[in-house]
Design a protein around this motif. Structure first.
Motif, PDB file in Angstrom:
ATOM      1  N   LYS A   1       0.822  -1.209   0.000  1.00 25.50           N
ATOM      2  CA  LYS A   1       0.000   0.000   0.000  1.00 25.50           C
ATOM      3  C   LYS A   1       0.850   1.250   0.000  1.00 25.50           C
ATOM      4  O   LYS A   1       0.504   2.246  -0.630  1.00 25.50           O
ATOM      5  CB  LYS A   1      -0.937  -0.009   1.205  1.00 25.50           C
ATOM      6  CG  LYS A   1      -2.027  -1.048   1.049  1.00 25.50           C
ATOM      7  CD  LYS A   1      -3.185  -0.783   1.963  1.00 25.50           C
ATOM      8  CE  LYS A   1      -4.306  -1.770   1.673  1.00 25.50           C
ATOM      9  NZ  LYS A   1      -5.309  -1.775   2.726  1.00 25.50           N
TER      10      LYS A   1
ATOM     11  N   ASN B   1       2.075   1.840  -3.414  1.00 27.25           N
ATOM     12  CA  ASN B   1       1.006   2.423  -4.221  1.00 27.25           C
ATOM     13  C   ASN B   1       0.879   3.922  -3.982  1.00 27.25           C
ATOM     14  O   ASN B   1       0.814   4.697  -4.932  1.00 27.25           O
ATOM     15  CB  ASN B   1      -0.344   1.756  -3.906  1.00 27.25           C
ATOM     16  CG  ASN B   1      -0.407   0.363  -4.512  1.00 27.25           C
ATOM     17  OD1 ASN B   1       0.413   0.035  -5.381  1.00 27.25           O
ATOM     18  ND2 ASN B   1      -1.343  -0.439  -4.062  1.00 27.25           N
TER      19      ASN B   1
ATOM     20  N   TYR C   1       1.872   7.191  -6.283  1.00 27.24           N
ATOM     21  CA  TYR C   1       0.639   7.821  -6.732  1.00 27.24           C
ATOM     22  C   TYR C   1       0.952   9.106  -7.478  1.00 27.24           C
ATOM     23  O   TYR C   1       1.613  10.006  -6.958  1.00 27.24           O
ATOM     24  CB  TYR C   1      -0.243   8.131  -5.499  1.00 27.24           C
ATOM     25  CG  TYR C   1      -1.619   8.608  -5.860  1.00 27.24           C
ATOM     26  CD1 TYR C   1      -2.588   7.714  -6.299  1.00 27.24           C
ATOM     27  CD2 TYR C   1      -1.948   9.952  -5.744  1.00 27.24           C
ATOM     28  CE1 TYR C   1      -3.849   8.146  -6.623  1.00 27.24           C
ATOM     29  CE2 TYR C   1      -3.210  10.392  -6.066  1.00 27.24           C
ATOM     30  CZ  TYR C   1      -4.164   9.495  -6.506  1.00 27.24           C
ATOM     31  OH  TYR C   1      -5.413   9.926  -6.823  1.00 27.24           O
TER      32      TYR C   1
END
Lengths: 160, 169
Positions: free
Chosen positions: B159, B162, B166
């Motif tokens: 996560k 990610n 981003y």
């Protein structure tokens, strides 16, 4: 190379196989200012762990030495009260002359007793002597017995 | 046992209890209440403290159970406030801000983990207990702890990657 080592450790780390010491190494490495760019991702994670460890519980704990009321003391108190009650109710040995029929000197009491006993016996004798009149009645009835005799004889006479 | 003796036993791990409670209950106030409650319960049972082999592990287990009870009663009341869907779209300007932001992200990611993994991450990566202790505290076996820890760490990393990428990729 250090970086190589760190990468290896990271892999182990993700598999949950690192020891606490190795994790310390990782934390130390990532707390540095500069980290290899491709490992930048991990930095916030370890930073977070370190920051989080600082958090402290500041609220004070109200440790009341709660007075656990011991019910067994109630029984002790009850017994004490009872004992006291008995103690104060006890007839004291001090002499009270005004109480009817009590004497402080045993000799006086003896005299009084013999006197009253003598009085009782004299009255009793008086009573008993009046009862003696009943003997007269008995005598009377005995003389009445003669009447029976008379009856007997008369019945014999009339039979014939 | 006097207050001072009790405090000497409790002081070293009271922060750990607090942090675990906060990890599970999220809100600081609730965590404080939970910690207080746990410590008070310990205090009230102070006569038994000597019998426990490991007071610290025992307290951690107690905290875990207490927090679970709290969470359960909260769910029953249907008063759960979810604020983890908050999203920050701003591009961080400075490195420091970026780092703070990412640290925030980590906390959010951990918050989304299942309770079990949350606790294990807390106990292992923050409090640095060894596996045996964690296993005892959570009443699990050693390998289960490792597996859960590994899963949690991987999730966090994924996560984070990610969010890190981003807008970049």
């Amino acid at each position: 190379m250090v970086l190589n080592n760190i990468e290896k450790l990271l892999e182990k780390y993700e598999n949950g196989e690192t020891t606490l010491k190795e994790e310390q190494q990782l934390k130390h490495y990532f707390s540095q200012e500069t980290v290899a760019p491709h490992l930048e991702v991990y930095k916030p994670m370890f930073a977070y762990f370190l920051v989080n460890k600082q958090e402290q519980f500041t609220k004070d704990i109200p440790l009341k030495t709660k007075r656990t009321f011991n019910y067994k003391w109630i029984s002790v108190a009850a017994v004490a009260v009872l004992m006291l009650g008995f103690y104060f109710n006890q007839p004291d040995n001090s002499c009270e002359e005004d109480l009817l029929g009590t004497f402080c000197e045993p000799e006086q009491a003896l005299n009084e007793v013999t006197r009253s006993l003598a009085m009782i016996s004299s009255h009793f004798n008086k009573g008993a002597s009046t009862v003696n009149y009943l003997n007269e009645v008995n005598k009377g009835t005995a003389t009445l017995g003669y009447l029976n005799e008379i009856e007997n004889t008369t019945s014999i006479i009339f039979k014939n | 046992m006097t207050q001072i003796e009790f405090l000497n036993i409790v002081m070293p791990f009271k922060d750990k209890v607090f942090r675990l409670a906060k990890r599970l209950l999220v809100s600081r106030e609730e965590a404080e209440d939970a910690t207080q409650e746990v410590l008070l319960r310990l205090w009230n049972n102070k006569k038994k403290i000597q019998e426990y082999k490991n007071v610290e592990a025992f307290s951690m287990t107690m905290t875990k159970n207490f927090c679970f009870d709290k969470l359960k009663s909260k769910q029953a009341q249907n008063l759960k406030i979810v604020h983890s869907n908050y999203e920050d779209g701003n591009t961080p300007l400075q490195k420091q801000i970026e780092l703070n932001d990412s640290v925030d992200w980590v906390s959010k990611i951990i918050e989304e983990l299942p309770e079990q993994q949350k606790m294990i991450i807390q106990l292992r990566d923050i409090e640095e207990y060894d596996f045996d202790e964690i296993a005892k505290m959570l009443d699990m076996n050693n390998t289960a702890v490792r597996v859960n820890l590994s899963r949690a760490r991987k999730t966090i990393r994924e996560k984070l990657t990610n969010t890190h990428n981003y807008g970049v990729k």
